[in-house]
Design a protein around this motif. Structure first.
Motif, short mmCIF file in Angstrom:
data_model
loop_
_atom_site.label_atom_id
_atom_site.label_comp_id
_atom_site.label_asym_id
_atom_site.label_seq_id
_atom_site.Cartn_x
_atom_site.Cartn_y
_atom_site.Cartn_z
N GLY A 28 -6.98 -17.34 58.29
CA GLY A 28 -8.34 -17.00 56.68
C GLY A 28 -8.54 -16.22 56.13
N GLU A 50 -14.53 -18.19 55.48
CA GLU A 50 -14.33 -18.37 54.44
C GLU A 50 -14.91 -17.75 52.86
OE1 GLU A 50 -14.03 -23.48 54.44
OE2 GLU A 50 -15.50 -22.62 55.49
N TYR A 92 -15.18 -23.81 48.90
CA TYR A 92 -15.17 -23.19 49.79
C TYR A 92 -13.23 -22.47 49.79
CZ TYR A 92 -19.35 -24.06 51.90
OH TYR A 92 -21.41 -23.55 52.35
N SER A 93 -13.44 -21.66 49.74
CA SER A 93 -11.96 -21.43 49.89
C SER A 93 -11.36 -20.27 50.99
CB SER A 93 -10.74 -20.63 49.29
OG SER A 93 -9.09 -20.08 49.14
N ARG A 94 -10.58 -21.17 52.38
CA ARG A 94 -10.20 -20.29 52.89
C ARG A 94 -9.72 -18.82 52.89
NH1 ARG A 94 -11.09 -21.43 58.02
NH2 ARG A 94 -9.15 -20.93 59.26
N TYR A 99 -9.12 -18.31 46.69
CA TYR A 99 -10.41 -18.05 46.14
C TYR A 99 -10.49 -17.58 44.15
CZ TYR A 99 -15.30 -16.23 45.74
OH TYR A 99 -16.71 -16.08 45.69
#
Length: 790
Positions: A28, A50, A92-94, A99
């Motif tokens: 992440g 995140e 959300y993005s890890r 992102y």
């Protein structure tokens, strides 16, 4: 990224946040912070995070198919809505890469996004109300950060380099602090405690890395230090394959140019501060921000070389010559430049100012500008806890008419006994008094409220008096500023003033997320109403004339015969009466406590409100006067007139100051003007006739409109060889020239006689007649030869 160099840090430590970084890992997004604590600088890594921004729930049917090609994302419903009462979801993005892919994809298809421009590492701190410092609890795998108060003791190091004119070779590197004074220089000579000779440029860069590692500064300072010094250091190190490992984790520096041309320098655990940007951010104003000019203005001393040609054509050649003939002298010059920057930072308390700004807003020390980011840091976490997110970027109401500050039509004339009454921080006090606030607007216009809970604004704005956020933020800042003033903490007081005054700009600018003309109009139009009603009350209650008003001030003429020794008492009487009147007015009309505060600020014993040129109408934002103090001392003040403008000659500015002084003091002035005209015509004042003006863009871009300084620059360009033209006529360069009978000519190539009539007609007549007209006089009438009748 290099591994952090860990020291024996306790399981719980506190420190000031120097730098923040974010980077992708298989587990992440990781955040890395460098903090300065009691035991030195230490890194903190927070893994497995995140990134998140918000989208409208109503857009989900369009969003989900568009994101199918991207794997790293998840959507989650949230108990939040935007300011138009529409539900939102978190996207959300890890990974930072994911992102960016998400935001780029949605932007391509014009899908509304909310708060997508906030960096995940900044959001991490913001949502925890961590501003400048943090208390850290370490565990085996991670760390927890909480807000805390911590007084940092930061070490600075001033850096300056000297190079060839093309900056393709570095001659020397100067380093200065209260504990280190050293110049590293390429060449042969006897080493001294402050001076070290090295064999070549590679050795120079390696020695620089060694000195930085030994001294271990928290902050680098310099003059154009990012855009020039560190940019050149980075480029030369890259070309010579010297690892410029200046990070506290021994990582290399990163020097990056943004899309708008601004340079940034990133060094793990160290901050780089540019003196020019920092002074501008602290609202200092100078005709020129050259080191020579600023040091002379603030310190009463300047550089050791290039005094006359700073930013001009000969300074670079002088440095090359000195390096060839007397490298020790160049080293002295290099070190003095470092010391000038250090002394400017100390004199203006610039680091203290930036630390206080960080404490108040959470802005990093090296953030340039940052008014919108300050607002976000203070406002967004509180808004989220009320169940709202920010609006879609700059989506508020527009085309509703939200003018700027009120500027009253002036009454031109030459007056005795004028008082200035000033509303203290008018726009912040309007926000605080009348509940001007994005969240209160959303609650007042978008929900069912009791009418008694509503406050009317302008442009159809209605605010909920019980649910505002921004007035509370301003109240806390206001109280902090009062404490700072009581403690004589000038940097803190200045930081708070700048922050509070920036809030209107954030609400009124269409490049800010909270732009809405219902908000900005409720501030500026209320300000108009306040100044107009204050003028009316002064004239009806006291019989005095208000001759001018500007944004937050009114200029009150007591009458030419009003006793000087009674003005202080009368100013305080006006202040007390009007403050009580406004308290009563706001309470009766709105049922609100009034935070407007009018102060008696200035007494002008003599005061000039000029006319516009070639008109009988009064000017705006231009006046002059003799300011009278209670101890009997006086000060000559100019606002917006020629004497404070760099595009007028030194002669015009000097003559204006002296002429106004004579007239304001009721002293004879005609013989003085006659003498000046005579000296001008016989060539005794030639040194004061030089115009100095900056090229706003590169010389070749001036095609249609070619003003005098561009014509002078072109003549100079045409005379120089190709090698000397290189990089010389770019935007920002100052041109010094004279007006001759053959037009403008640069002072270094003056060939024609000076056109003295030009200086008489275009310089002396305008500045003299601006005040002489009120005495039924003129410069022509004074200086023209008298014709005998017999």
């Amino acid at each position: 990224m290099a591994e952090p160099v860990l020291s024996n840090i306790p399981s719980e430590s506190s420190g000031f946040i120097l730098t923040r970084q974010q980077f992708d890992t298989p587990g992440g997004i990781s955040f890395q912070f460098w903090l300065k604590g009691n035991q030195g600088a230490f890194p903190v890594t927070v893994p497995g995070q995140e990134g998140v921004f918000f989208v409208l729930e109503e857009d989900l049917p369009r969003i989900e198919p568009l994101l199918e090609p991207i794997t790293d994302w998840r959507l989650s419903p949230l108990p939040l809505k935007d300011l138009q009462q529409r539900p939102v979801c978190g996207l959300y993005s890890r990974s930072l890469k994911g992102y960016r892919q998400l935001s780029d994809r949605l932007q391509t298809y014009a899908i509304s996004m909310i708060e997508e421009d906030i960096r995940p590492v900044d959001r991490f701190l913001m949502e925890r109300f961590i501003q400048d410092s943090a208390r850290v609890r370490f565990s085996e795998t991670s760390a927890q950060l909480q807000p805390t108060n911590y007084e940092p003791q930061l070490t600075m190091l001033s850096v300056d380099i000297e190079t060839t004119m093309r900056a393709d070779r570095i001659f020397s590197i100067g380093l200065y602090s209260d504990q280190l004074r050293k110049v590293l220089i390429v060449g042969e000579g006897k080493n001294e405690p402050w001076l070290e000779y090295v064999n070549d440029e590679r050795a120079l860069l390696q020695a620089f890395v060694r000195e930085v590692e030994q001294y271990d500064p928290d902050v680098f300072i310099g003059w154009n230090v990012v855009g020039f010094d560190f940019r050149v250091l980075h480029e030369r190190a890259r070309r010579l394959q010297v690892p410029l490992n200046l990070g506290r984790d021994r990582s290399r520096i990163q020097v990056i140019q943004s899309a708008n041309g601004k340079w940034f320098c990133r060094i793990a655990g160290r901050v780089v501060l540019d003196g020019i940007d920092t002074l501008k951010g602290a609202t200092y104003q100078f005709e020129s921000f050259s080191l020579e000019n600023v040091s002379n203005q603030l310190l009463d001393r300047g550089k050791l070389l290039g005094h006359q040609q700073d930013e001009g054509l000969n300074k670079g050649e002088e440095i090359q010559q000195v390096y060839r003939t007397d490298p020790r002298k160049l080293a002295e010059y290099n070190l003095e430049d470092c010391k000038l920057v250090w002394d400017i930072f100390e004199h203006a308390q610039l680091l203290h100012y930036l630390i206080e700004r960080s404490r108040l807003t959470g802005l990093p020390l090296d953030k340039v500008g940052g008014s919108a980011a300050s607002f976000d840091n203070l406002y967004l976490p509180r808004l989220h806890r009320k169940g709202y997110v920010a609006p879609v970027y700059a989506s508020g109401e527009s085309q509703m008419g939200a003018p700027g500050g009120y500027v009253m039509e002036s009454r031109p004339g030459l007056y005795n006994q004028v008082l200035v009454l000033d509303f203290k921080s008018l726009y912040p006090s309007i926000i605080r008094t009348f509940m001007v606030d994005p969240f209160a607007l959303a609650e007042g216009t978008g929900t069912e409220c009791c009418p008694d809970d509503l406050v009317p604004g302008f442009n159809h704005a209605i605010f909920n008096r019980k649910e505002a956020i921004l007035p509370g933020i301003i109240e806390r800042l206001w109280q902090a500023r009062d404490r700072a003033k009581a403690e004589k903490n000038t940097p803190l007081s200045q930081a708070i003033k700048i922050i509070m005054n920036s809030f209107y700009g954030v609400l009124g600018s269409d490049v800010c997320r909270f732009f809405d003309q219902r908000l900005s109009g409720s501030i500026t139009l209320r300000g108009h109403e306040i100044l107009i009603r204050t003028q009316e009350k002064i004239e009806s209650q006291f019989g005095y004339k208000v001759i001018y008003g500007d944004t937050d001030s009114v200029f009150v003429w007591l009458g030419d015969d009003f006793p000087v020794d009674k003005t202080q008492e009368e100013g305080l009487r006006l202040e007390a009466f009007l403050n009580q009147w406004w308290q009563d007015e706001v309470q009766q009309r709105f049922g609100l406590p009034c935070h407007l505060e009018l102060e008696y600020e200035t007494h002008y014993r003599r005061f000039l409100m000029p006319t516009m040129r070639h008109s009988e109408k009064g000017t705006k934002k231009r006046y002059a006067g003799i300011r009278h103090f209670t101890d009997g001392s006086e000060e000559l003040v100019f606002k917006g007139l020629e004497t404070v403008r760099s595009d007028w000659t030194p002669l015009a500015r000097r003559v204006q100051r002296e002429l106004y002084r004579l007239i304001f003091s009721d002293m004879p002035y005609k013989d003085y003007l006659k003498q000046v005209v005579k000296q001008l015509k016989v060539g005794e004042l030639d040194d004061e006739l030089v115009y100095r003006k900056r090229l706003r863009r590169p010389l070749e871009e001036y095609s249609k409109n070619r003003p005098p300084h561009v014509q002078a620059a072109q003549k100079l360009y045409d005379q120089l060889s190709d090698s000397k033209r290189l990089n010389r006529f770019s935007a920002g360069m100052h041109i010094e020239y004279l007006i001759t009978v053959n037009g403008p000519e640069p002072i270094s190539l003056l060939r024609s006689p000076i056109d003295y009539q030009h200086y008489l007609d275009r310089q002396l007549v305008p500045i003299s007649d601006g005040i002489l007209m009120f005495l039924d006089d003129s410069l022509d009438g004074i200086s023209a030869p008298q014709i005998s009748l017999f």
